[in-house]
Every structure is written in structure tokens, then in C-alpha cells.
Motif scaffolding. Sequence first.
Motif, short mmCIF file in Angstrom:
data_model
loop_
_atom_site.label_atom_id
_atom_site.label_comp_id
_atom_site.label_asym_id
_atom_site.label_seq_id
_atom_site.Cartn_x
_atom_site.Cartn_y
_atom_site.Cartn_z
N GLN A 187 -38.21 66.98 -18.65
CA GLN A 187 -37.89 65.86 -19.54
C GLN A 187 -37.56 66.35 -20.95
O GLN A 187 -37.94 65.71 -21.93
N SER A 197 -26.26 59.94 -18.16
CA SER A 197 -27.00 60.00 -19.43
C SER A 197 -28.25 60.89 -19.38
O SER A 197 -29.23 60.64 -20.08
N HIS A 198 -28.20 61.96 -18.57
CA HIS A 198 -29.34 62.87 -18.48
C HIS A 198 -29.21 64.06 -19.43
O HIS A 198 -30.21 64.71 -19.74
N SER A 254 -30.41 58.60 -26.78
CA SER A 254 -29.53 57.98 -25.80
C SER A 254 -29.71 58.56 -24.39
O SER A 254 -29.16 58.02 -23.43
N LYS A 309 -31.41 59.44 -20.83
CA LYS A 309 -32.32 58.78 -19.89
C LYS A 309 -33.09 59.84 -19.12
O LYS A 309 -32.52 60.87 -18.74
#
Length: 169
Positions: A98, A125-126, A146, A148
Motif C-alpha cells: 500500500q 488508479s493504483h 488520488s 486507490k
Amino acid sequence: MADDEKRVFLTVGTTAFNELINTVNQSDICNVLKELGYSRLLVQKGRGQVDPKQPENIEGFRVEHYQYKESLHDDMQEADLIISHAGAGTCLEVLNMQKPLVVVINEELMGNHQLELAKRLQSDSHLFYTTCKDLPDLLRNLDISSLKPFETGRPEKFASFLDKAMGIS
């Protein structure tokens, strides 16, 4: 190291990606990172022939590097931002942590499957992807909020995605 120190980790994996190291050395990337609040850039340079350089005239910002380590996990875990080549293994490891990820495409690779992978992960959007030429601009406009989170714990989903991106299934 101060606990409040913001760190960037840059990795090229086991390959040589001299263009990326030259980009960091010859552009204003370190200035941009400093402006964004980062104070340290740690570079894993792989087989490359180019060593990252400490930028001149940037107080409170340092660049360190090494060629290889048995594991990059600790360096990734300590980083606030990771800049990487687009290797599938590296992308998956960073996304599972993450961590915000900027992928730099090696345009010199033949049959650039890295681009397909990076495009798909950016469209979801990773992560953000760019080229060496456009890296300074991407960093200047970086909006980590922004991104995800990547759904972890489902390696079969990533394997299926990778197979489709590479035209295997």
C-alpha cells in the motif's frame, strides 16, 4: 535518521536502467523531491554502470545508493514514495505494501510488456507511470491522494491480469 524524515526509494531491480539513473542525476528531480518535503533518496541501481550522485546546492537532501541486496523489503517499507521500473514482481510487492508508486517505463526494452502492465494499473488508479523524460513533470504534479489501494491477498487475480496484459490468455 529522524523519524519524521520523508524518504523516496528508487529501484531498478536486477536489470540495468542507466537512463533512469542519468535522469535523476541530470535533472531537477532532487529539487522537486525536496520541494515536496522529501529529504532522502535511496537508489538500488542494479547492473547499471551509472552511480547516483549527491546533488550540489541542495541542503537537507541526501542521495545514497547500492547495487543489490538480498531483499528490498525493508527499504520499500521505510519509504514514503517508491519510484520503480515496471517489473511485475516489484509492482506487486509495492502495491501489496500500500505504498505510493511511480513506475518509470524503460522504453529501450523490446516488446514492452512493462508499458501494458503500467497502463492498466494506472487506469485502475493504483500507481502513476511515466517515462524518464516526463518524470520531473509527473513528480511536480503528483497527487498521491488520488491513488486507490490495491486489493491484496488475491495473487491469482494479479496473475490473471498479468496473463491478459501479456496476451497469454
